[in-house]
Design an enzyme around this catalytic site. Structure first.
Site, mmCIF file in Angstrom:
data_model
loop_
_atom_site.group_PDB
_atom_site.id
_atom_site.type_symbol
_atom_site.label_atom_id
_atom_site.label_comp_id
_atom_site.label_asym_id
_atom_site.label_seq_id
_atom_site.Cartn_x
_atom_site.Cartn_y
_atom_site.Cartn_z
ATOM 1 N N PHE A 209 43.518 46.477 31.639
ATOM 2 C CA PHE A 209 42.428 47.182 32.338
ATOM 3 C C PHE A 209 41.343 47.689 31.393
ATOM 4 O O PHE A 209 40.562 48.569 31.748
ATOM 5 C CB PHE A 209 42.988 48.327 33.199
ATOM 6 C CG PHE A 209 44.197 47.926 33.998
ATOM 7 C CD1 PHE A 209 44.071 46.986 35.007
ATOM 8 C CD2 PHE A 209 45.451 48.429 33.710
ATOM 9 C CE1 PHE A 209 45.176 46.576 35.735
ATOM 10 C CE2 PHE A 209 46.564 48.023 34.428
ATOM 11 C CZ PHE A 209 46.428 47.095 35.445
ATOM 12 N N GLY B 100 49.178 39.490 33.456
ATOM 13 C CA GLY B 100 49.717 39.600 34.795
ATOM 14 C C GLY B 100 48.764 39.080 35.853
ATOM 15 O O GLY B 100 49.082 39.108 37.047
ATOM 16 N N ALA C 21 35.998 32.328 33.168
ATOM 17 C CA ALA C 21 34.814 31.532 32.828
ATOM 18 C C ALA C 21 34.874 31.079 31.377
ATOM 19 O O ALA C 21 34.538 29.936 31.056
ATOM 20 C CB ALA C 21 33.544 32.346 33.070
ATOM 21 N N THR D 58 47.495 34.215 43.444
ATOM 22 C CA THR D 58 47.283 35.164 42.341
ATOM 23 C C THR D 58 45.979 35.932 42.547
ATOM 24 O O THR D 58 45.871 37.095 42.166
ATOM 25 C CB THR D 58 47.270 34.432 40.982
ATOM 26 O OG1 THR D 58 46.353 33.349 41.045
ATOM 27 C CG2 THR D 58 48.648 33.903 40.642
ATOM 28 N N GLN E 111 45.210 39.985 42.539
ATOM 29 C CA GLN E 111 44.174 40.620 41.727
ATOM 30 C C GLN E 111 43.297 41.539 42.576
ATOM 31 O O GLN E 111 42.999 42.668 42.200
ATOM 32 C CB GLN E 111 43.271 39.547 41.103
ATOM 33 C CG GLN E 111 43.852 38.862 39.898
ATOM 34 C CD GLN E 111 43.690 39.730 38.678
ATOM 35 O OE1 GLN E 111 44.505 40.612 38.426
ATOM 36 N NE2 GLN E 111 42.651 39.512 37.912
ATOM 37 N N GLY F 38 34.700 35.545 37.862
ATOM 38 C CA GLY F 38 35.878 36.366 37.574
ATOM 39 C C GLY F 38 36.156 37.366 38.681
ATOM 40 O O GLY F 38 35.243 37.830 39.357
ATOM 41 N N GLY G 181 38.762 39.994 38.274
ATOM 42 C CA GLY G 181 39.645 41.068 37.818
ATOM 43 C C GLY G 181 39.181 42.454 38.217
ATOM 44 O O GLY G 181 39.977 43.309 38.570
ATOM 45 N N GLU G 182 37.892 42.694 38.140
ATOM 46 C CA GLU G 182 37.421 44.071 38.244
ATOM 47 C C GLU G 182 36.782 44.421 39.577
ATOM 48 O O GLU G 182 36.686 45.591 39.945
ATOM 49 C CB GLU G 182 36.459 44.358 37.084
ATOM 50 C CG GLU G 182 37.250 44.486 35.791
ATOM 51 C CD GLU G 182 36.400 44.410 34.546
ATOM 52 O OE1 GLU G 182 36.022 45.462 34.050
ATOM 53 O OE2 GLU G 182 36.138 43.301 34.072
HETATM 54 MO MO1 MOS Z 1 38.416 45.177 31.997
HETATM 55 S S1 MOS Z 1 37.398 46.955 31.565
HETATM 56 O O1 MOS Z 1 39.419 44.890 30.664
HETATM 57 O O2 MOS Z 1 39.378 45.658 33.452
#
Ligand code: MOS
Length: 777
Positions: free
Chosen positions: A282, A509, A553, A674, A678, A741, A743-744
């Site tokens: 994170f 993960g 990416a 997956t 996420q 992406g 993830g965030e």
């Molecule tokens: Mo990013 S700030 O490594 O979730």
């Protein structure tokens, strides 16, 4: 910053500005992503399939090795003691009792630690990974409350942990600046984020705001947040002569290896990091003091060392997210068109790090207001360096902006989704660049339908079931597409028809190893089982960070580059006797474990046959992708429409989430299984931000007072309802695989959707996080 540094930054800015202008105006075909990746349109391969994690069996059987699990002979165990003042000097350190305790091998303090260079700070150089640049145990100076003052090495972990409590220090404190209000009273400074000044202006926002018929203007506050990955920060390491080998919990193996080499005055090759499995990062799993201290102690003691930070240790040594105080002022005409968007405020950092929480990032691209003014100021406090934490900027910035949008919608008597759609920009509101793919309207439409948004009563406090007030809210989430420079990949193809890709990337993960095995299998037209994805090792090609939601990416572009080189090499090996003879790499596609002419699939030869005829057992190529100029040519962002239904107890004020839906527009989804995980993970982190997460920071002492999961609350299963996720799955024509992406983005917009739902339930507008029950009574 000195005058010299300022001049350098200015010159750099001018060069970047000039390059950006040229790239913006260049023809699409000159820019990476100008021609769509062929995989964008493949619909029958591995990409897009809900394939289970290839590392799943290892994880559920407990055989996937994490950093603190690597067995090493003659291991010594380390524990840290921490300072209890925020600033000053160590006057005395009584280590005599500690040194004589059973099992103790070493007590390392600034008095006996080896001479080390300060760690290069993250983002100041291409490969730098330091969370801060404070010298590590080099003198008696204290820079934050919780700074390590001693490392104990012992035969067992229990001995080390106990003995760390026996170290006694006295201090000569200096006046520390630990209060945000005090620091603000002394003034604030303009902020930069990744080389960009955090100030933007279009038109005259103040003037437009003053003249507008409908407006809102409020202050939104977000607290400090600490990192709490389930896997504690840990390292197992040893020296082999002058080579340092680490098994570390990392989201940037190559950066951290280089940075450690700088600290110890070694060649880059003399530091080797592996990190095959990571239990969440994170933004926190970079290089902090603990790895440096463990390596120094290992060298002194001549023993392999394992250092696992305690949960408290993570709070003392590893930075989290800083606090923000943000003003959002919006004004509109009666039709909802924004005439002014003002988003400004102050955050805190330290003199030793480079991350003022950039909370205006989302406001730069979300709405086509005619006048825009954005500004981030910061103050510097004597505290542990803050750092990147899931969607730095957007996570807290969208809370302020998207609650303000909800407030404006109410003022206008307009549906909040409608208000957002009316302000959908045609092109990037600041840069003027075209969007690479923006289907937020579709995300809103499909999300609203699935969630049943129509059933919402816009008037607050109208729905009640027993003691519970029920409400619905929504908000926009957004996160950019990034691709950082430094990618590279090596592909090796064998005559048995197996392929492997080597790349210094990470699996924390997210499903990276699974998704990219799919990608390579499809690109090569090989079965999944024939692909090996090697990652998490600093000796592999590439400088790739699993951060900024850019790893997909970065890996994707690296694999494209290596694959292109491989095809070229295979055509060369195929020679004149092949059905492929005379073909250009551009004319060739892959099918059935071989290559064919793209528009004449009958002209085909298998990889095995090519290699056999060339009498080669394997072929191996390494290549780097082009510089990531695409982000200077298009405005590249993902979006989400977030929907929340809450209930708030009318007697106790307790808020609970009933249900949540995230409707995403993130380009093509490589693996729905997956990806869903996420998205949900990000949303859960957003729920924590909305309702519970807060570092209790003692402003008198500069100390985190709730350094444990019993006192720092994160959502547990009982706090998390059914979370539905859906996506447009519309490929971005300008990114590798058509993907952006993911993830965030899940954390962005989530806290605002919760806050807006709570307002709809209760009529209470809470503008400071977390929304705990005392604020709802
Ligand atoms: Mo990013 S700030 O490594 O979730």
């Amino acid at each position: 910053m000195s005058i010299g540094d300022q001049a350098k930054a200015l010159a750099q800015g001018l060069v970047q500005g000039a390059v950006a202008k040229v790239v913006a105006l260049a023809p699409d075909s000159w820019v990476p992503g100008g021609r769509p990746d062929p995989l964008v349109h493949h619909r029958h391969g591995h990409v897009g399939k809900p394939i289970s994690r290839i590392d799943g069996p290892l994880k559920v059987t407990g055989t996937a090795p994490f950093a603190a699990e690597f067995p090493v002979d003659r291991m010594a165990y380390a524990a840290l003691a921490y300072s209890t003042i925020a600033k000053g000097h160590i006057v005395s350190l009584n280590t005599a009792t500690a040194e004589q305790a059973p099992g103790v091998l070493l007590v390392m303090t600034h008095r006996n630690a080896p001479r080390l260079n300060p760690p290069p700070l993250f983002l100041t150089q291409a490969k730098a990974a330091g969370g801060d640049d404070v010298p590590v145990m080099q003198d008696d100076r204290i820079c934050w409350n919780g700074q390590p003052i001693a490392l104990i090495l012992a035969e067992t972990q229990e001995q080390a942990d106990h003995v760390a409590t026996l170290v006694q220090a006295t201090y000569e404190p200096e006046e520390a600046l630990t209060s945000f209000a005090d620091a603000r009273a002394r003034g604030s400074s303009p902020s930069q984020f990744m080389g960009q000044v955090m100030h933007d202006a279009v038109g005259d926002a103040d003037k437009a705001f003053a003249a507008a018929p409908y407006k809102v203007d409020a202050i939104y506050c977000t607290p400090r947040h600490n990192h709490n990955p389930i896997e504690l920060h840990a390292v197992t390491l040893f020296w082999e002569g002058d080579t340092l080998r680490l098994h570390d919990a990392q989201q940037m193996v190559a950066h951290s290896a280089w940075t450690l080499a700088q600290v110890f005055g070694l060649e880059e090759e003399q530091v080797v990091i592996t990190s095959p499995f990571v239990g969440g990062g994170f933004g926190s799993k970079s290089l902090w003091q603990h790895q440096i201290l463990a390596a120094a102690a290992s060298r002194m003691a001549g023993r392999p060392v394992r250092l696992t930070l305690s949960r408290e240790g993570v709070y003392r040594v590893v930075g989290g997210r800083s606090l923000t105080e943000q003003r959002v002022a919006l004004s509109a005409e009666a039709d909802g068109r924004l005439t002014a968007l003002i988003h400004s405020g102050v955050t805190a950092k330290t003199p030793h790090n480079g991350l003022p929480e950039p909370f205006i990032l989302a406001s730069r691209t979300l709405y086509g207001a005619t006048n825009i003014c954005l500004d981030v100021q910061h103050v510097e406090l004597d505290m542990l360096s803050n750092t990147f934490m899931r969607a730095p900027g957007e996570a807290v910035g969208t809370f302020a902006l998207e609650v303000a949008m909800d407030e404006l919608a109410e003022r206008l008597g307009m549906d909040p989704i409608e208000l957002r759609l009316r302000n959908e920009p045609e092109k990037d509101p600041l840069s003027g660049l075209p969007f690479s793919g923006r289907h937020i309207a579709e995300a809103w439409r499909s999300g609203a339908e699935r969630f049943g948004w129509k059933a919402r009563n816009p008037v607050p406090r109208q729905r009640r079931e027993g003691e519970w007030l029920i409400g619905m809210g929504c908000a926009t989430g957004t996160y950019p597409y990034y691709r950082m420079p430094g990618g590279a990949a090596r592909i090796t193809l064998t005559e048995e028809g197996r392929a492997s890709v080597d790349i210094a990337a990470h699996e924390m993960g997210m499903g990276t190893s699974t998704a990219h095995t799919q990608v390579l299998a499809e690109r090569l037209s090989l079965p999944m089982e024939s692909i090996t994805f090697n990652y998490g090792d600093s000796t592999l090609p590439g400088l790739i960070m699993a951060g900024g939601s850019q790893q997909t990416a970065a890996i994707g572009a690296s694999i494209i580059a290596a694959h292109r080189a491989l095809v070229k090499e295979l055509l060369k090996l195929a020679g004149n006797d092949s059905p492929l003879a005379g073909l250009d790499p551009e004319e060739v596609a892959s099918r059935d474990a071989g290559l064919c002419k793209a528009d004449e699939p009958g002209r085909f030869e298998s990889y095995a046959s090519i290699l056999e005829r060339a009498q080669q057992q394997s072929v191996s190529v390494t290549a780097e992708p082009p510089q990531p100029l695409e982000t200077m040519h298009w405005s590249m962002h993902s979006h989400a429409a977030m929907f929340c239904e809450v209930r708030v107890n009318a007697v106790t004020g307790e808020p609970r989430i009933n249900r949540f839906l995230g409707s995403f527009d993130c380009g093509r989804i490589l693996n729905p299984k997956t990806a869903a995980s996420q998205f949900r993970g990000g949303i859960i982190m957003g729920l924590g931000m909305a309702l519970m997460e807060e570092t209790q920071f003692d402003e008198r002492k500069g100390r985190a007072m709730n350094p444990s999961l019993s006192e720092y609350h994160v959502p547990v299963h009982m706090d998390v309802p059914e979370i539905e996720v859906m996506w447009t799955d519309i490929p971005d024509p300008h990114t590798p695989m058509g993907a952006r992406g993911i993830g965030e983005i899940g954390i962005t917009g989530t806290a605002a959707a919760v806050a807006n739902a709570i307002y709809n339930a209760t009529g209470k507008r809470v503008r400071d996080l977390p929304i705990t029950l005392d604020k709802l009574l």
